[in-house]
Motif scaffolding. Structure first.
Motif, PDB file in Angstrom:
ATOM      1  N   GLU A 309     -28.339 -54.064  -0.803  1.00  0.00           N
ATOM      2  CA  GLU A 309     -27.556 -52.839  -0.896  1.00  0.00           C
ATOM      3  C   GLU A 309     -28.161 -51.977  -2.007  1.00  0.00           C
ATOM      4  OE1 GLU A 309     -23.503 -53.829  -1.534  1.00  0.00           O
ATOM      5  OE2 GLU A 309     -23.248 -54.767   0.445  1.00  0.00           O
ATOM      6  N   TYR A 310     -28.051 -50.668  -1.843  1.00  0.00           N
ATOM      7  CA  TYR A 310     -28.677 -49.755  -2.800  1.00  0.00           C
ATOM      8  C   TYR A 310     -27.813 -48.514  -2.941  1.00  0.00           C
ATOM      9  CZ  TYR A 310     -32.304 -46.843  -4.975  1.00  0.00           C
ATOM     10  OH  TYR A 310     -33.011 -46.029  -5.823  1.00  0.00           O
ATOM     11  N   GLU A 311     -27.763 -47.960  -4.142  1.00  0.00           N
ATOM     12  CA  GLU A 311     -26.982 -46.750  -4.407  1.00  0.00           C
ATOM     13  C   GLU A 311     -27.765 -45.841  -5.337  1.00  0.00           C
ATOM     14  OE1 GLU A 311     -22.847 -45.653  -6.724  1.00  0.00           O
ATOM     15  OE2 GLU A 311     -22.843 -47.349  -5.307  1.00  0.00           O
ATOM     16  N   LEU A 312     -27.729 -44.551  -5.067  1.00  0.00           N
ATOM     17  CA  LEU A 312     -28.530 -43.604  -5.828  1.00  0.00           C
ATOM     18  C   LEU A 312     -27.813 -42.265  -5.923  1.00  0.00           C
ATOM     19  CD1 LEU A 312     -31.327 -42.721  -7.061  1.00  0.00           C
ATOM     20  CD2 LEU A 312     -31.982 -42.102  -4.732  1.00  0.00           C
ATOM     21  N   VAL A 313     -27.718 -41.708  -7.133  1.00  0.00           N
ATOM     22  CA  VAL A 313     -27.245 -40.343  -7.333  1.00  0.00           C
ATOM     23  C   VAL A 313     -28.474 -39.437  -7.321  1.00  0.00           C
ATOM     24  CG1 VAL A 313     -26.105 -38.726  -8.901  1.00  0.00           C
ATOM     25  CG2 VAL A 313     -25.205 -41.054  -8.606  1.00  0.00           C
ATOM     26  N   LEU A 314     -28.439 -38.405  -6.472  1.00  0.00           N
ATOM     27  CA  LEU A 314     -29.628 -37.590  -6.198  1.00  0.00           C
ATOM     28  C   LEU A 314     -29.641 -36.254  -6.933  1.00  0.00           C
ATOM     29  CD1 LEU A 314     -29.650 -38.421  -2.431  1.00  0.00           C
ATOM     30  CD2 LEU A 314     -31.621 -38.798  -3.914  1.00  0.00           C
ATOM     31  N   ASN A 315     -28.646 -35.988  -7.773  1.00  0.00           N
ATOM     32  CA  ASN A 315     -28.580 -34.678  -8.432  1.00  0.00           C
ATOM     33  C   ASN A 315     -29.877 -34.297  -9.128  1.00  0.00           C
ATOM     34  OD1 ASN A 315     -25.888 -35.299  -7.798  1.00  0.00           O
ATOM     35  ND2 ASN A 315     -25.101 -34.129  -9.526  1.00  0.00           N
ATOM     36  N   ASN A 316     -30.345 -35.151 -10.034  1.00  0.00           N
ATOM     37  CA  ASN A 316     -31.529 -34.814 -10.824  1.00  0.00           C
ATOM     38  C   ASN A 316     -32.771 -34.715  -9.959  1.00  0.00           C
ATOM     39  OD1 ASN A 316     -30.066 -34.723 -13.211  1.00  0.00           O
ATOM     40  ND2 ASN A 316     -30.434 -36.877 -13.703  1.00  0.00           N
ATOM     41  N   ILE A 317     -32.856 -35.547  -8.943  1.00  0.00           N
ATOM     42  CA  ILE A 317     -34.019 -35.507  -8.058  1.00  0.00           C
ATOM     43  C   ILE A 317     -34.060 -34.191  -7.299  1.00  0.00           C
ATOM     44  CG2 ILE A 317     -35.117 -36.602  -6.067  1.00  0.00           C
ATOM     45  CD1 ILE A 317     -33.899 -39.250  -7.031  1.00  0.00           C
ATOM     46  N   LEU A 318     -32.912 -33.758  -6.760  1.00  0.00           N
ATOM     47  CA  LEU A 318     -32.879 -32.497  -6.028  1.00  0.00           C
ATOM     48  C   LEU A 318     -33.149 -31.310  -6.951  1.00  0.00           C
ATOM     49  CD1 LEU A 318     -29.875 -33.228  -3.645  1.00  0.00           C
ATOM     50  CD2 LEU A 318     -32.293 -33.070  -3.030  1.00  0.00           C
ATOM     51  N   LYS A 319     -32.672 -31.383  -8.191  1.00  0.00           N
ATOM     52  CA  LYS A 319     -33.004 -30.326  -9.157  1.00  0.00           C
ATOM     53  C   LYS A 319     -34.503 -30.310  -9.416  1.00  0.00           C
ATOM     54  CE  LYS A 319     -28.585 -30.556 -11.656  1.00  0.00           C
ATOM     55  NZ  LYS A 319     -27.937 -30.913 -12.947  1.00  0.00           N
ATOM     56  N   GLU A 320     -35.085 -31.506  -9.564  1.00  0.00           N
ATOM     57  CA  GLU A 320     -36.524 -31.627  -9.799  1.00  0.00           C
ATOM     58  C   GLU A 320     -37.313 -31.026  -8.644  1.00  0.00           C
ATOM     59  OE1 GLU A 320     -39.596 -35.375  -9.642  1.00  0.00           O
ATOM     60  OE2 GLU A 320     -37.709 -35.680 -10.726  1.00  0.00           O
ATOM     61  N   LEU A 321     -36.765 -31.135  -7.424  1.00  0.00           N
ATOM     62  CA  LEU A 321     -37.446 -30.586  -6.251  1.00  0.00           C
ATOM     63  C   LEU A 321     -37.229 -29.078  -6.109  1.00  0.00           C
ATOM     64  CD1 LEU A 321     -36.741 -33.391  -3.595  1.00  0.00           C
ATOM     65  CD2 LEU A 321     -38.838 -32.974  -4.894  1.00  0.00           C
ATOM     66  N   GLY A 322     -36.362 -28.517  -6.940  1.00  0.00           N
ATOM     67  CA  GLY A 322     -36.184 -27.063  -6.941  1.00  0.00           C
ATOM     68  C   GLY A 322     -34.816 -26.571  -6.559  1.00  0.00           C
ATOM     69  N   MET A 323     -33.878 -27.475  -6.262  1.00  0.00           N
ATOM     70  CA  MET A 323     -32.530 -27.060  -5.861  1.00  0.00           C
ATOM     71  C   MET A 323     -31.636 -27.059  -7.093  1.00  0.00           C
ATOM     72  SD  MET A 323     -30.440 -28.601  -2.597  1.00  0.00           S
ATOM     73  CE  MET A 323     -28.900 -29.216  -3.260  1.00  0.00           C
ATOM     74  N   GLU A 324     -31.844 -26.103  -7.987  1.00  0.00           N
ATOM     75  CA  GLU A 324     -31.174 -26.113  -9.283  1.00  0.00           C
ATOM     76  C   GLU A 324     -29.844 -25.367  -9.286  1.00  0.00           C
ATOM     77  OE1 GLU A 324     -33.821 -24.781 -12.285  1.00  0.00           O
ATOM     78  OE2 GLU A 324     -35.302 -26.362 -11.932  1.00  0.00           O
ATOM     79  N   SER A 325     -29.814 -24.162  -8.749  1.00  0.00           N
ATOM     80  CA  SER A 325     -28.616 -23.335  -8.898  1.00  0.00           C
ATOM     81  C   SER A 325     -27.420 -23.916  -8.156  1.00  0.00           C
ATOM     82  CB  SER A 325     -28.888 -21.913  -8.397  1.00  0.00           C
ATOM     83  OG  SER A 325     -29.051 -21.887  -6.990  1.00  0.00           O
ATOM     84  N   ALA A 326     -27.667 -24.735  -7.138  1.00  0.00           N
ATOM     85  CA  ALA A 326     -26.561 -25.303  -6.355  1.00  0.00           C
ATOM     86  C   ALA A 326     -25.658 -26.188  -7.198  1.00  0.00           C
ATOM     87  CB  ALA A 326     -27.110 -26.106  -5.178  1.00  0.00           C
ATOM     88  N   PHE A 327     -26.149 -26.653  -8.354  1.00  0.00           N
ATOM     89  CA  PHE A 327     -25.400 -27.595  -9.172  1.00  0.00           C
ATOM     90  C   PHE A 327     -24.717 -26.950 -10.377  1.00  0.00           C
ATOM     91  CE2 PHE A 327     -28.455 -30.212  -6.895  1.00  0.00           C
ATOM     92  CZ  PHE A 327     -27.673 -31.286  -6.493  1.00  0.00           C
ATOM     93  N   ASP A 328     -24.707 -25.639 -10.458  1.00  0.00           N
ATOM     94  CA  ASP A 328     -24.047 -25.023 -11.608  1.00  0.00           C
ATOM     95  C   ASP A 328     -23.214 -23.812 -11.193  1.00  0.00           C
ATOM     96  OD1 ASP A 328     -25.712 -22.699 -11.480  1.00  0.00           O
ATOM     97  OD2 ASP A 328     -27.254 -23.705 -12.662  1.00  0.00           O
TER      98      ASP A 328
END
Length: 411
Positions: A309-328
């Protein structure tokens, strides 16, 4: 001061039990009145696969433990959210999805075509895709957002009362039913009082190897870990003609499901290269080249039987890929709800499950997105003994869609 609201978009329960025999495809799960081209899925398959390799290349995923992710789960999840995005947020989401130049309608049509072609149901193979959207009855979706998700993602939309726990139970029951009980408790109670909506996605796929591993030939053997220790695990054995590739850096084999519509591709790096070195080589361009170089060959494969089983929060990864404004606070999701309250993504999380045994493979993934507002040689038979860290990908070969991919360091 304006009240703060929270929008959770949870993509719950993606389960793939991999088998497969050739069969007639079921009629479309998309309403017959919804117009899309049968081949529209081809516009997003490459984008989905590239997203998977983008994730693998992230610094945050360069870790010591097992890794198992579902690109298609994340891609479909973000595609649904994209229907409510605008401005810079929309541009950033399109960049992460590699869907620049596609408007929301075109992307939705491509997803509808994709869901349609992947959908199967027979005694031998099952692959179902389901979506539902649960809306706090204090809010209203904009009609275009609701219609795109209802039409092209076949999403059932239902309103709920935020003050009761019944809806949480109903959502989790929906996820359990949609994933054959493998994913549950995606939504936790009580819901935040500022929750606006919850979106759920489920994929279920069940199947068997084309060539089953003989249980009588499974043996307990050593698996050698990166820290130079070892552990005893069951190793399954198969002697068969299989698609195979050997280079100076790795061995690879394609293990088909059913009538070869789908497969698990296993890459075993050479000891001197190691899994870390292999992953540094693993770009989408190399993936396409390598998978095109597989050739049928007689040989012997030893593969671990395991479960993880595996679990991952992707917030920082997606920001790193360029999806920054969606999180603020500056996120632009003004095409999602009628109300003017600003909303943004609070969390993108994925949970996965994988089991490999003699009969086949069982894999599951659950992705959640929360949105908030303020508040060897080729001569002779090959021999491949997977007794050290390796990479695998579960692929729908008919569409070339990568469903799951993982680095298995400790089965």
């Amino acid at each position: 001061m304006k009240k703060q609201f929270k929008l959770w978009i949870c993509y719950g329960g993606i389960l793939l039990l991999l088998i497969g025999c050739a069969q007639e495809r079921n009629s479309s799960i998309i309403n017959e009145d919804v117009e899309f081209d049968r081949e529209d899925y081809q516009k997003v398959v490459l984008h989905n696969n590239q997203l998977g390799f983008d994730l693998l290349a992230s610094e945050e995923l360069k870790q010591d433990g097992n890794l198992f992710i579902s690109p298609i789960s994340l891609f479909m999840a973000l595609s649904m959210v994209q229907n409510g995005a605008d401005g810079n947020t929309l541009d950033e989401m399109n960049a992460v999805l590699h869907s620049n130049g596609m408007d929301s309608l075109e992307l939705s049509k491509a997803n509808a075509s994709w869901m349609d072609i992947l959908h199967r149901d027979s005694d031998h193979i099952q692959l179902h895709v389901a979506n539902s959207i649960w809306l706090n009855n204090r809010f209203s979706f904009q009609e275009e957002f609701a219609q795109l998700n209802r039409d092209y993602f076949n999403a059932h939309i239902e309103e709920f009362d935020i003050s009761t726990d019944d809806t949480v139970n109903e959502m989790n029951d929906w996820i359990k039913r949609s994933t054959n009980q493998k994913i549950d408790e995606v939504i936790t109670s009580p819901l935040d009082s500022d929750t606006v909506a919850i979106l759920l996605n489920a994929i279920y796929f069940k199947g068997d190897w084309k060539y089953e591993f003989n249980k009588k030939r499974t043996e307990v053997s050593s698996f050698y870990l990166d820290d130079e220790t070892s552990k005893e695990i069951p190793l399954m054995m198969l002697e068969e003609e299989l698609a195979y590739l050997a280079t100076d850096d790795f061995q690879a084999v394609s293990l088909p499901y059913g009538n070869e519509e789908m497969s698990m591709k296993v890459f075993l790096p050479k000891e001197e290269k190691g899994l870390k070195g292999f992953l540094e080589m693993l770009t989408y361009d190399n993936w396409k080249k390598w998978t095109g170089d597989f050739k049928k060959k007689e040989g012997t494969v030893y593969l671990p039987s395991f479960e993880l089983e595996y679990e991952l929060v992707l917030n920082n990864i997606l920001k790193e890929l360029g999806m920054e404004s969606a999180f603020d606070y500056n996120a632009d999701f003004t095409r999602m709800i009628e109300e003017k309250d600003p909303i943004w993504i609070s969390e993108v999380k994925q949970k996965t499950f994988l089991e490999v045994n003699e009969e086949g493979t069982e894999a599951a993934a659950s992705t959640s997105v929360g949105v908030v507002t303020e508040s060897a040689t080729l001569d002779g038979p090959f021999y491949m003994r997977v007794d050290r860290p390796f990479f695998l990908a579960i692929v729908d070969d008919e569409t070339e869609t990568i469903l799951f991919m993982g680095a298995i360091r400790n089965p």
